[in-house]
Design an enzyme around this catalytic site. Structure first.
Site, short mmCIF file in Angstrom:
data_model
loop_
_atom_site.label_atom_id
_atom_site.label_comp_id
_atom_site.label_asym_id
_atom_site.label_seq_id
_atom_site.Cartn_x
_atom_site.Cartn_y
_atom_site.Cartn_z
N ASN A 1 0.86 -1.19 0.00
CA ASN A 1 0.00 0.00 0.00
C ASN A 1 0.89 1.24 0.00
O ASN A 1 1.53 1.54 1.00
CB ASN A 1 -0.90 -0.04 1.25
CG ASN A 1 -1.74 1.21 1.40
OD1 ASN A 1 -1.79 2.05 0.50
ND2 ASN A 1 -2.40 1.33 2.55
N LYS B 1 0.01 4.21 -0.12
CA LYS B 1 -0.67 5.35 0.52
C LYS B 1 -0.56 6.59 -0.38
O LYS B 1 -0.47 6.43 -1.60
CB LYS B 1 -0.13 5.58 1.94
CG LYS B 1 -0.18 4.27 2.75
CD LYS B 1 0.01 4.44 4.21
CE LYS B 1 -0.07 3.07 4.89
NZ LYS B 1 0.01 3.14 6.35
N HIS C 1 -9.34 0.73 5.12
CA HIS C 1 -8.05 0.99 5.76
C HIS C 1 -8.27 1.90 6.98
O HIS C 1 -9.10 2.81 6.95
CB HIS C 1 -7.07 1.64 4.78
CG HIS C 1 -5.68 1.63 5.31
ND1 HIS C 1 -5.24 2.55 6.25
CD2 HIS C 1 -4.65 0.79 5.10
CE1 HIS C 1 -3.99 2.27 6.57
NE2 HIS C 1 -3.60 1.20 5.89
N GLU D 1 -6.71 4.31 8.09
CA GLU D 1 -6.56 5.75 7.86
C GLU D 1 -7.85 6.36 7.31
O GLU D 1 -8.14 7.52 7.56
CB GLU D 1 -5.36 6.00 6.93
CG GLU D 1 -4.05 5.82 7.70
CD GLU D 1 -2.90 5.23 6.90
OE1 GLU D 1 -2.93 5.27 5.66
OE2 GLU D 1 -1.97 4.68 7.55
N GLU E 1 -4.75 -5.12 10.53
CA GLU E 1 -3.73 -4.08 10.73
C GLU E 1 -4.04 -3.33 12.02
O GLU E 1 -4.85 -2.38 12.01
CB GLU E 1 -3.74 -3.10 9.56
CG GLU E 1 -3.49 -3.74 8.20
CD GLU E 1 -2.97 -2.73 7.19
OE1 GLU E 1 -1.81 -2.88 6.79
OE2 GLU E 1 -3.69 -1.80 6.82
N GLY F 1 2.97 2.24 10.79
CA GLY F 1 3.89 3.37 10.65
C GLY F 1 4.65 3.72 11.91
O GLY F 1 5.27 4.78 11.99
N SER G 1 4.08 -2.07 10.21
CA SER G 1 5.54 -2.06 10.38
C SER G 1 6.22 -3.35 9.95
O SER G 1 7.21 -3.77 10.55
CB SER G 1 5.89 -1.71 11.83
OG SER G 1 5.42 -0.41 12.15
P1 13P Z 1 3.37 0.39 7.56
O1 13P Z 1 3.89 -0.89 6.93
O2 13P Z 1 4.03 1.62 7.03
O3 13P Z 1 3.34 0.30 9.04
O4 13P Z 1 1.83 0.53 7.06
C1 13P Z 1 0.99 -0.56 7.15
C2 13P Z 1 -0.26 -0.23 6.42
O5 13P Z 1 -1.03 0.59 6.85
C3 13P Z 1 -0.51 -0.94 5.15
O6 13P Z 1 -1.82 -0.74 4.71
#
Ligand code: 13P
Length: 269
Positions: A32, A34, A117, A119, A187, A193, A232
């Site tokens: 992803n 983002k 997701h 976010e 997740e 992150g 992560s």
């Molecule tokens: P990170 O791997 O940067 O922690 O993000 C995970 C994520 O949100 C994938 O959708």
């Protein structure tokens, strides 16, 4: 010596009482991106994948930002890599300014989308029900879906991780009965992150709980639904999840923008 022609000889018989076949679930790695990248950097990342030695039995799905979906489809030369949107709306077209149509995603040649997701759940305030509707509509149009779920740190501390995951999944199982086009990505928000990945043991325990919950709501399909871990994941920690039977792969954020994404894809070799 056994006389096979003797009347006393009875060939052994075997009774097959119940044989439980466990379907092997294919290892799956999602990337992803983002809201990161440029035409140039997205092209370079995909060219890196094109020239990498990717295992033929690993399913890879990358989700660049929507403006680069067409570019990603054109640049990608790997048959095991598919292109995904990060979000779609629950309508095909119309007066929905700024939204992304599943049909237009398909028109560009992408075949997947993420939904739910964290976010989008937290920043854009998408509800469980809206995410379920989007998931349903995307599948009806022909996309496959990576459905993201997971708890916040507060929810984790309150000991309600599985309740939260169950609630997020139930909104979907209420309106979708066929889960063959859905991959679940667990997740935990606190691991995204932050550099603080869940331990393989913690991830396994939650994935097992998620699968057990799915067994109650969608029955035997729960055995074939792939459940990915996200948060992560990097080239170094990915192999540590190797023997966790309910961790069927990863959804990778930051590290999917880097060369170590290939190490994650190759982490089960
Ligand atoms: P990170 O791997 O940067 O922690 O993000 C995970 C994520 O949100 C994938 O959708």
């Amino acid at each position: 010596m056994v006389d096979l022609l003797s009347a006393d000889f009875a060939p052994p018989t075997f009774q097959l009482k119940s044989i439980h076949f466990t379907m092997a679930r294919q290892f799956f790695v999602g990337g992803n991106f983002k809201m990161n990248g440029t035409k140039d950097s997205v092209t370079k990342i995909i060219e890196g994948l094109n020239s990498a030695d990717l295992p033929s039995n690993v399913q890879v799905v990358i989700a660049p930002p929507a403006p680069y979906l067409g570019l990603a489809v054109e640049v990608n030369k790997q048959s095991t890599v598919a292109i995904s949107a990060q979000n779609v709306y629950d309508k095909a077209s119309g007066a929905y300014t700024g939204e992304i149509s599943a049909n237009q995603v398909l028109d560009l040649g992408a075949t997947w989308t993420l939904t739910g997701h964290s976010e989008r759940r937290t920043l854009i305030k998408e509800s469980d029900e809206f995410i379920a509707e989007k998931t349903k509509f995307a599948i009806e149009q022909g996309l496959s879906v990576i459905l993201c779920i997971g708890e916040t740190l507060e929810e984790r501390k309150a000991g309600i991780t599985l309740d939260v995951c169950a609630r997020q999944l139930d909104a979907v199982s209420k309106i979708i009965s066929d889960w063959s086009k859905i991959v679940v990505a667990y997740e935990p928000v606190w691991a995204i992150g932050t550099g603080l990945a869940a331990t393989p043991e913690d991830a396994q325990e939650t994935h097992k709980g998620i699968r057990a919950h799915l067994a109650k709501t969608i029955g035997e399909q729960s055995e074939t639904v792939q459940i990915l871990y996200g948060g992560s994941v990097n080239g170094k920690n990915a192999p540590e999840f190797k023997d966790k039977v309910d961790v069927d792969g990863f959804l990778v954020g930051g590290a999917s923008l880097k060369p170590e994404f290939v190490d994650i894809i190759r982490s089960r070799l």
